[in-house]
Design an enzyme around this catalytic site. Structure first.
Site, PDB file in Angstrom:
ATOM      1  N   ARG A  26      12.919   9.692  -4.870  1.00  0.00           N
ATOM      2  CA  ARG A  26      12.348  10.862  -4.200  1.00  0.00           C
ATOM      3  C   ARG A  26      13.296  12.052  -4.222  1.00  0.00           C
ATOM      4  O   ARG A  26      12.847  13.197  -4.293  1.00  0.00           O
ATOM      5  CB  ARG A  26      11.939  10.481  -2.773  1.00  0.00           C
ATOM      6  CG  ARG A  26      10.660   9.632  -2.748  1.00  0.00           C
ATOM      7  CD  ARG A  26      10.464   8.906  -1.424  1.00  0.00           C
ATOM      8  NE  ARG A  26       9.157   8.240  -1.345  1.00  0.00           N
ATOM      9  CZ  ARG A  26       8.863   7.080  -1.908  1.00  0.00           C
ATOM     10  NH1 ARG A  26       9.786   6.450  -2.617  1.00  0.00           N
ATOM     11  NH2 ARG A  26       7.660   6.554  -1.777  1.00  0.00           N
ATOM     12  N   GLY A  91       6.932   1.834 -11.065  1.00  0.00           N
ATOM     13  CA  GLY A  91       5.655   2.326 -10.577  1.00  0.00           C
ATOM     14  C   GLY A  91       5.823   3.530  -9.677  1.00  0.00           C
ATOM     15  O   GLY A  91       4.977   4.430  -9.646  1.00  0.00           O
ATOM     16  N   ASP A 315       7.638  -5.982  -0.839  1.00  0.00           N
ATOM     17  CA  ASP A 315       8.618  -6.203  -1.902  1.00  0.00           C
ATOM     18  C   ASP A 315       9.536  -7.385  -1.611  1.00  0.00           C
ATOM     19  O   ASP A 315      10.091  -7.986  -2.534  1.00  0.00           O
ATOM     20  CB  ASP A 315       9.463  -4.947  -2.128  1.00  0.00           C
ATOM     21  CG  ASP A 315       8.688  -3.838  -2.817  1.00  0.00           C
ATOM     22  OD1 ASP A 315       7.711  -4.153  -3.519  1.00  0.00           O
ATOM     23  OD2 ASP A 315       9.053  -2.666  -2.645  1.00  0.00           O
ATOM     24  N   LYS A 342       2.073  -6.060  -8.729  1.00  0.00           N
ATOM     25  CA  LYS A 342       3.445  -5.564  -8.801  1.00  0.00           C
ATOM     26  C   LYS A 342       3.929  -5.721 -10.250  1.00  0.00           C
ATOM     27  O   LYS A 342       3.135  -5.754 -11.178  1.00  0.00           O
ATOM     28  CB  LYS A 342       4.323  -6.333  -7.805  1.00  0.00           C
ATOM     29  CG  LYS A 342       4.014  -5.988  -6.352  1.00  0.00           C
ATOM     30  CD  LYS A 342       4.450  -4.569  -6.037  1.00  0.00           C
ATOM     31  CE  LYS A 342       4.284  -4.219  -4.578  1.00  0.00           C
ATOM     32  NZ  LYS A 342       4.780  -2.851  -4.288  1.00  0.00           N
ATOM     33  N   ARG A 387      12.512  -8.985  -9.083  1.00  0.00           N
ATOM     34  CA  ARG A 387      12.518  -9.631  -7.764  1.00  0.00           C
ATOM     35  C   ARG A 387      12.263 -11.136  -7.867  1.00  0.00           C
ATOM     36  O   ARG A 387      12.806 -11.915  -7.090  1.00  0.00           O
ATOM     37  CB  ARG A 387      11.516  -8.954  -6.831  1.00  0.00           C
ATOM     38  CG  ARG A 387      11.944  -7.545  -6.461  1.00  0.00           C
ATOM     39  CD  ARG A 387      11.164  -6.989  -5.277  1.00  0.00           C
ATOM     40  NE  ARG A 387      11.575  -5.626  -4.993  1.00  0.00           N
ATOM     41  CZ  ARG A 387      12.607  -5.285  -4.224  1.00  0.00           C
ATOM     42  NH1 ARG A 387      13.348  -6.225  -3.656  1.00  0.00           N
ATOM     43  NH2 ARG A 387      12.906  -4.015  -4.021  1.00  0.00           N
TER      44      ARG A 387
END
Length: 432
Positions: A26, A91, A315, A342, A387
């Site tokens: 961001r 993503g 997540d 995901k 992950r």
């Protein structure tokens, strides 16, 4: 690349993980809405977040990086890039940039790696199209590469069926470039870094949490550029959670330093606490976001049901599944269908992986059930999902593990192996 975990050990260690990925993304993207120089310290220098930064540069931003501080100065007007904008495996990058570029005059093409090109984009493309954006791609704009012809956007009143920070962020950025005040509603408050950061930069954004826990965001269009960011990115509690689980399952102590304590980011720790781990939260500052340390002490774990606040821990569910695999009794995860879209179908892959380890587990459309037991060494296909790879590496502390396609770890968490070496013996097998 194959990661072979040979053994683990009981430990008492400090873990300073990488900077927060969500906030780093961001910082790069939101800097394009400012006038002046953005000063960003502790930016995550991972492949995906560096792609977000490179895209900002491709759109005309001037980027300086001395290895410690990144300075970003946005152009007066974003320019058309002379090449495809590559989002890697992220993503967050592709979906948030879609929202920004939809309101910018120009033509832009966004794509990613082979895994990202399989992930659904209609959830962002369709609401953006409904307010005037021109977006096309494979499968009628559901799959990348995506072509965005940006331009004037209409204000909107949009109710999302899912609680997704990526969808919300894309629509908020579109709202900042719309022709009037916009309204976004989601069924539950998803992670709120976008609202916090943009408000801190001067955007007129208001958030309302209703009695039914749905969330509404009211967005006024920008009348002038935002104030530049001056920020030190906190460390990532999601990345740190792997070591929290490691402490919990080995009855060890993990001191996790300088992470955001934002309630939408530490829900997985709350679940681990409910399972029996002893956890302390030590807040040190609260300027942009609450920041502090988390101390995790492993105890006997018991099964738990996880069906609420799912957007706040989506997540971390693969790592949490490893704690469930050794907890006493049955654990259940519900309302987590989002796991299927995901980086991989994490419901199916977690269940099949645990079965390979000798743990009884069953798959539902929106989750799974896990019966705690004693795991055994197995070979796990991570399907290129970082992950999944890191979660089974943590379980391997108890039984050993061989994990295929583990190169994805370096994409999202380049510091993982250095920290993992504190608590595990392992080797990397390069198939090339």
């Amino acid at each position: 690349m194959i990661l072979e975990v040979i053994s683990g050990k009981k430990f008492e260690e400090k873990f300073k993980v990488d900077a927060d990925k969500s906030i780093s993304h961001r910082c790069a993207i939101f800097s394009l809405l400012t006038s002046g120089q953005n000063i960003i310290k502790n930016y995550l220098r991972a492949e995906d977040t560096l792609n977000s930064l490179k895209i900002a540069e491709s759109l005309g931003a001037k980027v300086e990086d001395d290895g410690e501080t990144i300075k970003i100065e946005a152009p007066k007007k974003l320019q058309e890039a002379n090449d495809v904008l590559y989002c890697g495996n992220s993503g967050t990058t592709i979906r948030i940039y879609m929202g920004l570029l939809a309101g910018i005059d120009g033509f832009f093409v966004l794509t990613g790696d082979r895994y990202l090109r399989k992930r659904p984009m209609a959830r962002v493309a369709n609401p953006l199209r409904s307010i005037g954006a021109k977006i096309d791609g494979r499968d009628n704009g559901n799959l990348a590469p995506l072509a965005v012809r940006g331009g004037e956007l209409k204000s909107f009143d949009y109710e999302s069926k899912i609680a997704s920070a990526q969808v919300k962020s894309a629509l908020i950025l579109a709202g900042l470039n719309a022709d009037g005040q916009s309204h976004y509603k989601e069924p539950f408050l998803s992670r709120d870094h976008t609202e916090r950061m943009l408000k801190g930069m001067g955007a007129e954004i208001e958030t309302k949490i209703n009695d039914d826990l749905s969330c509404e965001v009211f967005i006024k269009p920008l009348s002038k550029p935002l104030e530049p960011l001056v920020i030190t990115v906190p460390n990532d509690p999601s990345s740190a959670f792997f070591f929290a689980v490691a402490a919990a399952i080995t009855k060890s102590v993990a001191i996790i330093e300088n992470v955001t304590l934002n309630p939408t980011r530490i829900e997985a720790y709350k679940v681990l606490e409910k399972m029996g781990a002893e956890i302390e939260y030590v807040e040190k500052e609260n300027k942009y976001e609450p920041i502090g340390d988390i101390i995790v002490k492993g105890k006997e774990l018991k099964g738990v049901e996880v069906s609420k606040n799912i957007p706040w821990l989506i997540d971390e569910l693969p790592a949490l599944a490893m704690a469930m695999a050794v907890a006493e009794g049955k654990s259940v995860v519900k309302n987590a269908k989002e796991l299927r879209v995901k980086e991989s179908d994490r419901i199916s892959i977690v269940v099949n992986g645990l079965r390979n380890c000798g743990i009884e587990a069953n798959e539902f459309e929106d989750g799974y059930e896990i019966f705690g037991g004693t795991p055994k060494k197995a070979e796990i296909d991570s399907h290129g999902d970082h992950r999944i790879a890191m979660s089974f590496a943590i379980l391997g502390l108890l039984c050993g593990m061989k994990i295929d396609k583990a190169e994805s770890i370096n994409t999202s968490f380049p510091g993982f192996f250095e920290l993992f070496s504190k608590i595990a013996d392992y080797r990397i097998i390069d198939e090339n």
